[in-house]
Design an enzyme around this catalytic site. Structure first.
Site, PDB file in Angstrom:
ATOM      1  N   SER A  61       0.590  11.927  -2.349  1.00 13.29           N
ATOM      2  CA  SER A  61      -0.655  11.198  -2.597  1.00 13.29           C
ATOM      3  C   SER A  61      -1.786  12.155  -2.955  1.00 13.29           C
ATOM      4  O   SER A  61      -2.688  11.807  -3.730  1.00 13.29           O
ATOM      5  CB  SER A  61      -1.030  10.378  -1.358  1.00 13.29           C
ATOM      6  OG  SER A  61      -0.022   9.436  -1.051  1.00 13.29           O
ATOM      7  N   ARG A  62      -1.734  13.373  -2.419  1.00 10.63           N
ATOM      8  CA  ARG A  62      -2.785  14.357  -2.691  1.00 10.63           C
ATOM      9  C   ARG A  62      -2.811  14.785  -4.161  1.00 10.63           C
ATOM     10  O   ARG A  62      -3.833  15.279  -4.640  1.00 10.63           O
ATOM     11  CB  ARG A  62      -2.588  15.592  -1.814  1.00 10.63           C
ATOM     12  CG  ARG A  62      -2.728  15.325  -0.326  1.00 10.63           C
ATOM     13  CD  ARG A  62      -2.371  16.573   0.474  1.00 10.63           C
ATOM     14  NE  ARG A  62      -2.312  16.299   1.901  1.00 10.63           N
ATOM     15  CZ  ARG A  62      -3.322  16.424   2.735  1.00 10.63           C
ATOM     16  NH1 ARG A  62      -4.505  16.795   2.262  1.00 10.63           N
ATOM     17  NH2 ARG A  62      -3.187  16.173   4.019  1.00 10.63           N
ATOM     18  N   HIS A  96       7.284   7.445  -2.152  1.00 10.28           N
ATOM     19  CA  HIS A  96       7.316   6.376  -1.147  1.00 10.28           C
ATOM     20  C   HIS A  96       8.299   5.286  -1.549  1.00 10.28           C
ATOM     21  O   HIS A  96       9.056   4.765  -0.716  1.00 10.28           O
ATOM     22  CB  HIS A  96       5.922   5.747  -0.985  1.00 10.28           C
ATOM     23  CG  HIS A  96       4.892   6.659  -0.420  1.00 10.28           C
ATOM     24  ND1 HIS A  96       3.789   7.047  -1.140  1.00 10.28           N
ATOM     25  CD2 HIS A  96       4.791   7.256   0.789  1.00 10.28           C
ATOM     26  CE1 HIS A  96       3.038   7.839  -0.385  1.00 10.28           C
ATOM     27  NE2 HIS A  96       3.623   7.989   0.782  1.00 10.28           N
ATOM     28  N   ALA A 125      -1.764   5.083  -0.629  1.00 11.56           N
ATOM     29  CA  ALA A 125      -1.786   5.748  -1.944  1.00 11.56           C
ATOM     30  C   ALA A 125      -0.346   5.938  -2.408  1.00 11.56           C
ATOM     31  O   ALA A 125       0.077   7.038  -2.752  1.00 11.56           O
ATOM     32  CB  ALA A 125      -2.547   7.066  -1.886  1.00 11.56           C
ATOM     33  N   GLN A 128      -4.328  13.499  12.737  1.00  7.63           N
ATOM     34  CA  GLN A 128      -3.489  14.556  12.176  1.00  7.63           C
ATOM     35  C   GLN A 128      -4.222  15.407  11.148  1.00  7.63           C
ATOM     36  O   GLN A 128      -3.635  16.310  10.553  1.00  7.63           O
ATOM     37  CB  GLN A 128      -2.214  13.977  11.564  1.00  7.63           C
ATOM     38  CG  GLN A 128      -2.403  13.142  10.316  1.00  7.63           C
ATOM     39  CD  GLN A 128      -1.122  12.439   9.905  1.00  7.63           C
ATOM     40  OE1 GLN A 128      -0.665  11.504  10.575  1.00  7.63           O
ATOM     41  NE2 GLN A 128      -0.513  12.904   8.823  1.00  7.63           N
TER      42      GLN A 128
END
Length: 282
Positions: A188-189, A37, A32, A61
């Protein structure tokens, strides 16, 4: 751009490239991909001949199954983003079976207390899962450098501890947080947030900036109480923790010590999406 699904094929390819005296960088991700990134990848490309980008949503995780299931995935979109960055990128997209085989469990580590506060307090087993996948990637790829964002600063310190304790000849590079226009740390969240909540979540960064201004003139308890009051007024965001800690040891501040660096850490729930951020205070 070369894409590999299997560890053995990736290892063989990288060995060939390292024998050719190429310097290898690694950017581990859970996919994502976003501009945060991309900033890591660009720094890695600048400092190395070839860069491996791993895309793997690591199950060990996540301490909540629902969070794992809802984590955004967009492999085809990720590959398009990477294609536009450079021809010098190697992508590693393993399956869970390729990584863990039949036993999806974390290894055991000693983190010297770095895992007992903040994220470790609220996410049992999280850092063992992170350490397990990062160690596996480092052993598989044997990069010269590996790049991690400072948004996950506690994770960054723990990874440095792993590399040091296992005498790995790898430089761990921490990279600055990339932010959305209203200050929210890129993650990404964030894609799971509604437009309204996403804008409102800029409060995390505003609060951190205010904490930085207050630091040195107000006590840590006074700052913490003020932060709590800001979130009590907000109906969309639920504060999980706010902590001022020593950067090196991550221990909560008792009294400001000369020559030490301090950082404020925060975790907030926006609907059912957990957001974290941090900021150096001095």
């Amino acid at each position: 751009m070369h894409v590999f699904d299997h560890k053995g094929e990736l290892r063989s390819y990288i060995k060939e490239k390292k024998d050719g005296k190429n310097i290898i960088g690694l950017v581990p991700t859970m996919g994502a991909l976003h501009q945060g990134h991309v900033s890591l990848i660009k720094q890695a490309l600048f400092q190395n001949d070839l860069v491996v980008v791993s895309i793997f949503v690591n199950p060990t995780q996540f301490n909540k199954k629902a969070d794992l299931e809802k984590y955004p995935r967009n492999l085809q979109g990720d590959l398009i983003i990477l294609e536009h960055q450079s021809d010098n990128i190697i992508v590693f997209t393993p399956t869970v079976d390729e990584i863990y085989g039949e036993s999806i469990v974390s290894n055991t580590y000693q983190f010297d207390g770095l895992d007992k506060v903040m994220e470790g307090e609220f996410r049992e087993g999280h850092f063992e899962g992170v350490a397990t996948i990062v160690e596996l990637l480092l052993l598989t790829i044997s990069p010269d450098r590996a790049y991690f964002g400072e948004k996950d600063f506690q994770q960054l310190q723990i990874i440095k501890k792993i590399v040091e304790s296992k005498n790995m000849p790898i430089e761990i590079v921490g990279c600055p947080i990339e932010r959305e226009p209203h200050g929210l740390a890129m993650s990404s969240r964030n894609e799971r947030l509604s437009k309204e909540v996403r804008i409102e979540a800029g409060l995390l960064y505003k609060v951190l900036l205010s904490a930085k201004r207050k630091f040195g003139t107000e006590s840590a308890d006074e700052i913490t109480d003020w932060v709590k009051s800001q979130f009590k007024k907000n109906t969309l965001l639920d504060l999980e923790y706010f902590q001022i800690a020593d950067e090196a040891t991550l221990t909560p501040i008792l009294k400001v010590q000369p020559k030490k660096k301090y950082r404020a850490f925060i975790a907030v729930y926006a609907d059912d999406v957990r957001l974290i951020d941090n900021l150096r205070l001095n």
